[in-house]
Each structure stands twice: as structure tokens, then as C-alpha cells.
Design a protein around this motif. Structure first.
Motif, PDB file in Angstrom:
ATOM      1  N   ASP A 262       0.993  -1.484   0.264  1.00 22.10           N
ATOM      2  CA  ASP A 262       0.040   0.162   0.270  1.00 22.10           C
ATOM      3  C   ASP A 262       0.770   1.109  -0.110  1.00 22.10           C
ATOM      4  O   ASP A 262       0.765   2.128  -0.250  1.00 22.10           O
ATOM      5  CB  ASP A 262      -1.016   0.336   1.220  1.00 22.10           C
ATOM      6  CG  ASP A 262      -1.970  -0.673   0.646  1.00 22.10           C
ATOM      7  OD1 ASP A 262      -2.207  -1.736   0.235  1.00 22.10           O
ATOM      8  OD2 ASP A 262      -2.506  -1.357   2.017  1.00 22.10           O
ATOM      9  N   ASN A 290      -4.120  -4.270   2.182  1.00 20.24           N
ATOM     10  CA  ASN A 290      -5.423  -3.207   3.159  1.00 20.24           C
ATOM     11  C   ASN A 290      -5.008  -2.384   4.095  1.00 20.24           C
ATOM     12  O   ASN A 290      -5.658  -2.699   5.360  1.00 20.24           O
ATOM     13  CB  ASN A 290      -6.865  -4.377   3.401  1.00 20.24           C
ATOM     14  CG  ASN A 290      -7.914  -3.474   3.384  1.00 20.24           C
ATOM     15  OD1 ASN A 290      -8.084  -2.293   2.690  1.00 20.24           O
ATOM     16  ND2 ASN A 290      -8.341  -4.234   4.348  1.00 20.24           N
ATOM     17  N   ALA A 294      -4.285   2.033   2.730  1.00 20.77           N
ATOM     18  CA  ALA A 294      -4.988   1.852   1.507  1.00 20.77           C
ATOM     19  C   ALA A 294      -6.509   2.515   1.855  1.00 20.77           C
ATOM     20  O   ALA A 294      -7.302   3.237   0.270  1.00 20.77           O
ATOM     21  CB  ALA A 294      -5.516   0.278   1.428  1.00 20.77           C
ATOM     22  N   GLU A 295      -7.013   2.816   3.411  1.00 19.02           N
ATOM     23  CA  GLU A 295      -8.853   3.063   3.217  1.00 19.02           C
ATOM     24  C   GLU A 295      -8.754   4.853   3.244  1.00 19.02           C
ATOM     25  O   GLU A 295      -9.092   5.034   2.962  1.00 19.02           O
ATOM     26  CB  GLU A 295      -8.722   2.719   4.889  1.00 19.02           C
ATOM     27  CG  GLU A 295     -10.556   3.665   4.979  1.00 19.02           C
ATOM     28  CD  GLU A 295     -10.892   2.484   7.057  1.00 19.02           C
ATOM     29  OE1 GLU A 295     -11.926   3.108   6.869  1.00 19.02           O
ATOM     30  OE2 GLU A 295      -9.666   2.285   6.807  1.00 19.02           O
ATOM     31  N   THR A 300      -7.780   0.085  -4.172  1.00 22.16           N
ATOM     32  CA  THR A 300      -7.898  -0.518  -3.733  1.00 22.16           C
ATOM     33  C   THR A 300      -6.986  -2.199  -3.494  1.00 22.16           C
ATOM     34  O   THR A 300      -5.967  -1.896  -3.929  1.00 22.16           O
ATOM     35  CB  THR A 300      -8.741  -1.539  -5.315  1.00 22.16           C
ATOM     36  OG1 THR A 300      -9.672  -0.202  -5.555  1.00 22.16           O
ATOM     37  CG2 THR A 300      -8.902  -2.739  -5.280  1.00 22.16           C
ATOM     38  N   SER A 301      -7.548  -2.968  -2.814  1.00 25.39           N
ATOM     39  CA  SER A 301      -6.397  -4.063  -2.107  1.00 25.39           C
ATOM     40  C   SER A 301      -6.305  -4.931  -1.250  1.00 25.39           C
ATOM     41  O   SER A 301      -7.900  -4.701  -1.169  1.00 25.39           O
ATOM     42  CB  SER A 301      -5.795  -2.860  -0.755  1.00 25.39           C
ATOM     43  OG  SER A 301      -3.982  -3.459  -0.724  1.00 25.39           O
ATOM     44  N   THR A 303      -6.416  -7.963   1.916  1.00 21.81           N
ATOM     45  CA  THR A 303      -5.873  -8.117   2.972  1.00 21.81           C
ATOM     46  C   THR A 303      -4.849  -8.894   2.955  1.00 21.81           C
ATOM     47  O   THR A 303      -5.339 -11.014   2.252  1.00 21.81           O
ATOM     48  CB  THR A 303      -6.798  -8.529   3.779  1.00 21.81           C
ATOM     49  OG1 THR A 303      -7.577  -9.860   3.400  1.00 21.81           O
ATOM     50  CG2 THR A 303      -8.560  -7.722   3.871  1.00 21.81           C
ATOM     51  N   ILE A 339     -10.710  -5.539  -1.136  1.00 20.93           N
ATOM     52  CA  ILE A 339     -11.384  -4.164  -0.869  1.00 20.93           C
ATOM     53  C   ILE A 339     -11.375  -3.563  -2.036  1.00 20.93           C
ATOM     54  O   ILE A 339      -9.948  -2.768  -2.601  1.00 20.93           O
ATOM     55  CB  ILE A 339     -10.606  -3.691   0.247  1.00 20.93           C
ATOM     56  CG1 ILE A 339     -10.744  -4.703   1.698  1.00 20.93           C
ATOM     57  CG2 ILE A 339     -12.063  -2.499   0.950  1.00 20.93           C
ATOM     58  CD1 ILE A 339     -11.845  -5.491   2.005  1.00 20.93           C
ATOM     59  N   ARG A 341     -12.184   0.106  -3.556  1.00 18.76           N
ATOM     60  CA  ARG A 341     -12.348   1.385  -3.964  1.00 18.76           C
ATOM     61  C   ARG A 341     -11.580   1.974  -5.315  1.00 18.76           C
ATOM     62  O   ARG A 341     -11.573   1.194  -5.960  1.00 18.76           O
ATOM     63  CB  ARG A 341     -10.887   1.863  -2.731  1.00 18.76           C
ATOM     64  CG  ARG A 341     -11.320   0.918  -1.375  1.00 18.76           C
ATOM     65  CD  ARG A 341     -10.458   1.182  -0.068  1.00 18.76           C
ATOM     66  NE  ARG A 341     -10.195   1.166   1.089  1.00 18.76           N
ATOM     67  CZ  ARG A 341      -9.412   0.057   1.647  1.00 18.76           C
ATOM     68  NH1 ARG A 341      -8.235  -0.375   0.874  1.00 18.76           N
ATOM     69  NH2 ARG A 341     -10.324  -0.444   2.838  1.00 18.76           N
TER      70      ARG A 341
END
Length: 351
Positions: A262, A290, A294-295, A300-301, A303, A339, A341
Motif C-alpha cells: 500500500d 489493505n 489503503a483506506e 483497492t487492496s 488483505t 477490498i 475502492r
């Protein structure tokens, strides 16, 4: 303490209770049946004399130390700069929580950089019975230590990538499969010019696995693998920035990047912002870990949970220590989740 200041010993307990030393040991450790009346008398003496058992001496009787060793590369090695301190702390937390519940101590050990002892430290620890079992980070292909430990049937679990599947117990995510699926995700979004940033040097198995997954996904889709679309990164944001700059300077730049971690993805985003490029409009981005980054940056990542790897590794080792019969090696794969995004172009507008 007795009247001359000497610590109370198991011999004192045996003499006071009128039994043998072995009977005291059997009662205290539960290693053989002892009549309830005798056991009550022994524990009354233990309480009255405030006996504190010596763990080393108890280990000689039970052949258990209640110590688990986590063996890692040296903290000053390339592995630690590659892995990053936060990643290692997550791993330690997962291991520590399980061992604490099972009443085991965690020892951490490593070999000196550049120093090749005649007898490797792990073999010495095993021979000295300083530990009951071993969790080991084996980031490269050198499996000679594992093979020697296995010959002695010593309980070992490899934490992370390893080249010994079906031979040695291990816990990890499937780095090959994640890289394959990340690349496949970009292919499904219509990209054919997809670049890859390795999370670190290819001497590490995790990096090799991820590059192989990326390469095989391209091959399955009938797309030629290009050396100039691969950049060997590291644990710094700058490596993602440098990778993006190198890719976009090509005559035929990629339209998508599979980032190895990330923080590298953040570097890609910073480069794009400086150059007035849109993510995902000009460069679509997908990554691993993730993490909070990333958030924060909308990457987009997938885990890759080091806490769970550590936890499941410790649980597996405890199972080996308490198991009555030998069984085949277990290779536990921690599930990973994509995840989605904004950075890959599926969700929300450009970053």
C-alpha cells in the motif's frame, strides 16, 4: 525461605510430607497418578512452606520448558527493512496472544549477520532443550536448518512464504494467488498494459511468488510479459513514486499498476497528482495489505493479515506440541479479501 535463608526445595517438601521426591513431582506436575490423601498432604506442605518451583528444575522432570522461540532474520538485515516494523508488530501480537493463553513464554532469537557458526544457533537451542517448539520466518530458499530440525522431529512451524509446502508445517496467505487475482482484476476491467511493483527484492519468496502470479495471469490472458513493466520496490513510499515515473516515461506506458504494498501505492498516487494525471482515469491502481493507508487514500487492496498469520501459526505449533501422534505437514492458508475502492476504476470518481 527456611530459617537460614535458603530457598525451599522439592527435597524439603518430600522430607516434610514423608514421601519420595518423585511423588512430589508427580503430584505437582500431574505426570503420574498419586493417591488423593498423599496429594493433599503434599500440597498442604507446599502451601505452608511457600514453595516456589524452579522452572528449570521442573523442566528436567517434565522435559518441557514452556518456551516457544520465534526465529527471525537479524533486525539489521534486508528482511526487516523489507517487512517493516508495523508488519512485524502485528505478527508478534498474533503470536503473543495465543501463547499467553496457553501459558507459554515467547523467546525471540536470530543469527548474527555474516557470521556462520559451526553449529547454528537454532540447533544449539534445540540440543540444550531451551525451547519446546519453534516458529521461524524463512524469507528465502535456504531450508538447510529446517531440514536438520525435521530430522530430529522437532516441532516447527514456518511463518510466511516458504518453498517447502507439504513437507513442513506453515501458515501464510497465498501470495501467488493474490497477485494472480489482482492482475486478473485489472484484466477484467479491460486493461492489457499492466505493470507490477515488487514489494521488495526478489531474493524473498513472497516477492518471487507475487511476481510469478502476476506473470502467469498475463500469460493466461495471452499478454506478453514485459521486463520494463516490472519495478523492484522497497518499503518506502518513494519506491512507488519512482516506479510510476519509470513506467510513465516509457514509449508505451501502462494503464494499470499492481502495487506490491500500500505504501508504494501512495507513492504512485503522489506522482500522479504532481503530473496532473488521474487515478484511475490515466493509471488504475491495485495493491496488497489493505492497511490504513489503503483506506485513507482510497486504494483497492487485498488483505494480507499478519496478525492472523501469527495467531494461526502459534495455534498450529501448540497443536503439534500436544498431539499424541505424528501427522502429515499442515499448510494453512489465511483467506484474503479484495477490498474495492476508487483507485481501480470500479468505485467512485477519480482520486
Amino acid at each position: 525461605m527456611n530459617k537460614v535463608g535458603r530457598s525451599v526445595t522439592i527435597k524439603d517438601i518430600a522430607r516434610e510430607a514423608g514421601v519420595s521426591i518423585s511423588t512430589v513431582s508427580f503430584a505437582f506436575n500431574g505426570t503420574a497418578p498419586v493417591a488423593q490423601e498423599t496429594k493433599d498432604r503434599i500440597f498442604e506442605v507446599i502451601k505452608r512452606l511457600n514453595y516456589q518451583p524452579n522452572s528449570a528444575a521442573r523442566g528436567l522432570v517434565t522435559r518441557k520448558t514452556n518456551n516457544i522461540c520465534l526465529f527471525t532474520p537479524h533486525p539489521a538485515s534486508n528482511f526487516f527493512s523489507f517487512a517493516g516494523n508495523s508488519v512485524f508488530s502485528h505478527l508478534l501480537q498474533g503470536i503473543g496472544e495465543v501463547l499467553d493463553q496457553k501459558d507459554y513464554n515467547l523467546l525471540i532469537s536470530w543469527d548474527n549477520i555474516g557470521h556462520k557458526a559451526k553449529t547454528p544457533k537454532l540447533i544449539k537451542l534445540m540440543r540444550e532443550r531451551a525451547m519446546d517448539g519453534l516458529l521461524i520466518c524463512l524469507p528465502n530458499h535456504d531450508s538447510s536448518i529446517i531440514e536438520e530440525l525435521s530430522e530430529h522431529h522437532f516441532p516447527v512451524v514456518i511463518i510466511g512464504s516458504n518453498g517447502l509446502k507439504n513437507q513442513v508445517n506453515s501458515v501464510d496467505v497465498d501470495n501467488y494467488d493474490i497477485a494472480f487475482r489482482n492482475t486478473q482484476h485489472m484484466l477484467q476491467l479491460g486493461h492489457t498494459r499492466i505493470a507490477f511493483i515488487s514489494p521488495g527484492p526478489l531474493e524473498f519468496l513472497v516477492c518471487e511468488d507475487r511476481l510469478e502470479g502476476y506473470r502467469d495471469a498475463l500469460e493466461e490472458a495471452g499478454i506478453r510479459y514485459r521486463e520494463d513493466y516490472v519495478f523492484i520496490g522497497d518499503e518506502k513510499e518513494r519506491s512507488g513514486y519512482s516506479a510510476a515515473a519509470a513506467f510513465m516515461a516509457l514509449k508505451e506506458p501502462p494503464t494499470a499498476i499492481v502495487s506490491g504494498r500500500d505504501i508504494q501505492g501512495v507513492g504512485v498516487i503522489e506522482y500522479a497528482r504532481e503530473q496532473g494525471l488521474s487515478i484511475p482515469g490515466d493509471i488504475a491502481l491495485i495493491s496488497f495489505e489493505n492497511s490504513e493507508l489503503a483506506e485513507k487514500y482510497g486504494i483497492t487492496s487485498v488483505t494480507t493479515d499478519l496478525y492472523e498469520i501469527g495467531k494461526e501459526g502459534a495455534k498450529l505449533l501448540h497443536k503439534l506440541l500436544t498431539r499424541k501422534k505424528d501427522r502429515g505437514a499442515q499448510n494453512i492458508v489465511i483467506p484474503s479479501e479484495l477490498i474495492i475502492r476508487a483507485s481501480c476504476g470500479v468505485a467512485r470518481p477519480s482520486i
